[in-house]
Enzyme design. Structure first.
Site, PDB file in Angstrom:
ATOM      1  CE  LYS A 172      -3.335   2.777   0.665  1.00  0.00           C
ATOM      2  NZ  LYS A 172      -4.688   3.002  -0.179  1.00  0.00           N
ATOM      3  CE  LYS A 240      -3.882   7.244   7.561  1.00  0.00           C
ATOM      4  NZ  LYS A 240      -4.249   5.943   7.089  1.00  0.00           N
TER       5      LYS A 240
HETATM    6  P1  NAP Z   1     -13.099   8.259   7.138  1.00  0.00           P
HETATM    7  O1  NAP Z   1     -14.296   8.621   6.133  1.00  0.00           O
HETATM    8  O2  NAP Z   1     -12.327   9.468   7.607  1.00  0.00           O
HETATM    9  O3  NAP Z   1     -13.729   7.295   8.054  1.00  0.00           O
HETATM   10  C1  NAP Z   1     -12.906   6.985   9.253  1.00  0.00           C
HETATM   11  C2  NAP Z   1     -13.494   6.052  10.130  1.00  0.00           C
HETATM   12  O4  NAP Z   1     -12.849   5.560  10.921  1.00  0.00           O
HETATM   13  C3  NAP Z   1     -14.779   6.267  10.467  1.00  0.00           C
HETATM   14  O5  NAP Z   1     -15.815   5.336  10.603  1.00  0.00           O
HETATM   15  C4  NAP Z   1     -14.390   6.616  11.846  1.00  0.00           C
HETATM   16  O6  NAP Z   1     -15.683   6.801  12.851  1.00  0.00           O
HETATM   17  C5  NAP Z   1     -13.556   5.453  12.238  1.00  0.00           C
HETATM   18  N1  NAP Z   1     -12.538   6.197  13.456  1.00  0.00           N
HETATM   19  C6  NAP Z   1     -11.544   6.627  13.083  1.00  0.00           C
HETATM   20  N2  NAP Z   1     -10.865   6.937  14.584  1.00  0.00           N
HETATM   21  C7  NAP Z   1     -11.630   5.873  15.181  1.00  0.00           C
HETATM   22  C8  NAP Z   1     -11.490   5.693  16.603  1.00  0.00           C
HETATM   23  N3  NAP Z   1     -10.299   5.834  17.241  1.00  0.00           N
HETATM   24  N4  NAP Z   1     -12.025   4.494  17.157  1.00  0.00           N
HETATM   25  C9  NAP Z   1     -13.089   4.335  16.494  1.00  0.00           C
HETATM   26  N5  NAP Z   1     -13.332   4.379  15.090  1.00  0.00           N
HETATM   27  C10 NAP Z   1     -12.628   5.341  14.478  1.00  0.00           C
HETATM   28  O7  NAP Z   1     -11.853   7.424   6.332  1.00  0.00           O
HETATM   29  P2  NAP Z   1     -11.835   6.575   5.089  1.00  0.00           P
HETATM   30  O8  NAP Z   1     -11.674   7.482   3.784  1.00  0.00           O
HETATM   31  O9  NAP Z   1     -13.027   5.818   5.056  1.00  0.00           O
HETATM   32  O10 NAP Z   1     -10.771   5.854   5.534  1.00  0.00           O
HETATM   33  C11 NAP Z   1     -10.538   4.745   6.286  1.00  0.00           C
HETATM   34  C12 NAP Z   1      -9.147   4.076   5.982  1.00  0.00           C
HETATM   35  O11 NAP Z   1      -8.921   3.624   4.661  1.00  0.00           O
HETATM   36  C13 NAP Z   1      -8.056   5.042   6.363  1.00  0.00           C
HETATM   37  O12 NAP Z   1      -6.852   4.220   6.690  1.00  0.00           O
HETATM   38  C14 NAP Z   1      -7.619   5.242   4.870  1.00  0.00           C
HETATM   39  O13 NAP Z   1      -6.186   5.800   4.648  1.00  0.00           O
HETATM   40  C15 NAP Z   1      -7.993   4.103   4.071  1.00  0.00           C
HETATM   41  N6  NAP Z   1      -8.292   4.438   2.488  1.00  0.00           N
HETATM   42  C16 NAP Z   1      -8.930   5.564   2.106  1.00  0.00           C
HETATM   43  C17 NAP Z   1      -9.144   5.635   0.882  1.00  0.00           C
HETATM   44  C18 NAP Z   1     -10.116   6.998   0.525  1.00  0.00           C
HETATM   45  O14 NAP Z   1     -10.144   7.118  -0.708  1.00  0.00           O
HETATM   46  N7  NAP Z   1     -10.772   7.586   1.214  1.00  0.00           N
HETATM   47  C19 NAP Z   1      -8.805   4.980  -0.152  1.00  0.00           C
HETATM   48  C20 NAP Z   1      -7.930   3.876   0.322  1.00  0.00           C
HETATM   49  C21 NAP Z   1      -7.577   3.450   1.718  1.00  0.00           C
HETATM   50  P3  NAP Z   1     -16.477   8.167  13.054  1.00  0.00           P
HETATM   51  O15 NAP Z   1     -17.502   8.040  12.036  1.00  0.00           O
HETATM   52  O16 NAP Z   1     -16.912   8.266  14.428  1.00  0.00           O
HETATM   53  O17 NAP Z   1     -15.740   9.336  12.893  1.00  0.00           O
END
Ligand code: NAP
Length: 306
Positions: A172, A240
């Site tokens: 990744k 990050k």
């Molecule tokens: P996001 O929309 O910001 O969602 C983050 C999720 O994590 C939310 O459900 C949040 O809960 C939860 N969370 C964060 N900290 C937490 C904690 N301490 N305890 C419990 N729940 C927690 O992020 P995302 O875009 O879905 O990304 C999620 C992961 O996938 C990340 O590692 C990111 O790098 C990876 N990723 C993202 C993408 C993209 O295009 N977005 C692509 C590939 C990989 P709440 O709803 O309560 O905030």
């Protein structure tokens, strides 16, 4: 008996992934820190759990998709974490992007309790999560990979077992080096096009299918031209990921010159309060250097976009 699936973290990515597991017919239990985000999954037939431990108690395979390393550690090891609900023989699959080293440590901790782990970070953006076309790069034992494969197939198109624990996270990182390099190239190219006075939409149409094409240019180029900074992937998460890559590169003693530069450009945007913009808003850092903006032009007084 088909495996019962749990899903923790219904953010931009987790939401689409969980919906696709439901569509594929898996019995699904979900938990999200902000409880209201579970409602649409419950409407789609999932069960809402009270905590990560509760998800684990009701699931054979527990998927996690939260933000950063400490967040994965919290939902696995915390007081109400997965480790306190999972049965021996359960499998934890972490789809978040986190540290390869922390991943190996978590796998060892879970193994002490007879719980398996795979790191399975994803690529393909919010679009890929919603459409079930993610690339999934998986680290961990081959038998556990085979066990999780039917669930991976509900969420992704390119599913690759790349090695042992932590290898998925390393691959990744490789992916992220390419993503930000492509992003910088796209932004610099559009800056040049704007300065040269050519029509940006025609420029995009002319070159996006040729040797200069990329997922980034096809999907985010039009957003830049429209000055649409809504995130598929936020600057905060992108930065990050670059921090994780640069930490791992430091451990390996390998210079990543362009990645370090781009990381610093993202830092300037975070300092301006733009961490919630999409990662293609890297454009704004270049505009700040160039002194003009790209795409649909704002009022003449607004020289540099905020
Ligand atoms: P996001 O929309 O910001 O969602 C983050 C999720 O994590 C939310 O459900 C949040 O809960 C939860 N969370 C964060 N900290 C937490 C904690 N301490 N305890 C419990 N729940 C927690 O992020 P995302 O875009 O879905 O990304 C999620 C992961 O996938 C990340 O590692 C990111 O790098 C990876 N990723 C993202 C993408 C993209 O295009 N977005 C692509 C590939 C990989 P709440 O709803 O309560 O905030």
């Amino acid at each position: 008996m088909p495996e019962r699936i749990g899903f923790i973290g219904l953010g931009i990515m987790g939401r689409g992934m969980a919906h696709n597991l439901r569509k594929a017919g898996f019995a699904l239990t979900v938990w999200n820190r902000t409880a209201a985000r579970m409602d649409e999954l419950v409407a789609a037939g999932a069960q809402a759990a009270a905590s990560p431990a509760d998800v684990a108690a009701q699931s054979d395979i527990i998927f996690i998709c939260v933000s950063d390393t400490p967040d994965v550690e919290a939902v696995i090891l915390g007081a109400e974490g997965v480790m306190h609900g999972a049965q021996p023989g359960a499998l934890v699959v972490d789809c978040s992007t986190i540290s390869p080293k922390a991943t190996r440590d978590l796998a060892a901790r879970l193994a002490e309790h007879g719980i398996g782990m795979l790191d399975a970070p994803v690529s393909g953006g919010s679009e890929g999560a919603a459409r079930g076309t993610l690339s999934i790069m998986v680290g961990g034992p081959a038998d556990q990979f085979a066990r999780a494969l039917p669930a991976f197939e509900a969420m992704g198109k390119t599913i690759t077992h790349v090695g042992d624990h932590g290898a998925g996270q390393t691959v990744k990182g490789v992916n992220q080096v390419l993503v930000v390099g492509n992003c910088l190239a796209m932004c610099e190219a559009l800056l040049f096009a704007q300065a040269g006075g050519v029509d940006l939409e025609k420029t995009h149409a002319a070159i996006s299918q040729g040797a200069a094409g990329s997922w980034m240019f096809s999907n985010r180029g039009p957003q830049i031209i429209a000055r649409d900074w809504r995130p598929g992937f936020t600057i905060d998460l992108q930065q990050k990921d670059l921090r994780l890559v640069l930490e791992a590169a430091e451990e390996l003693g390998v210079p990543l010159v362009a990645t370090a530069l781009i990381n610093n450009l993202y830092r300037t945007l975070q300092a301006r309060g733009l961490g919630g913009d999409g990662n293609h808003a890297l454009m704004k850092a270049l505009e700040n250097l160039a002194g003009f903006t790209v795409g649909e032009q704002p009022a003449p007084s607004a020289k540099v976009a905020q």
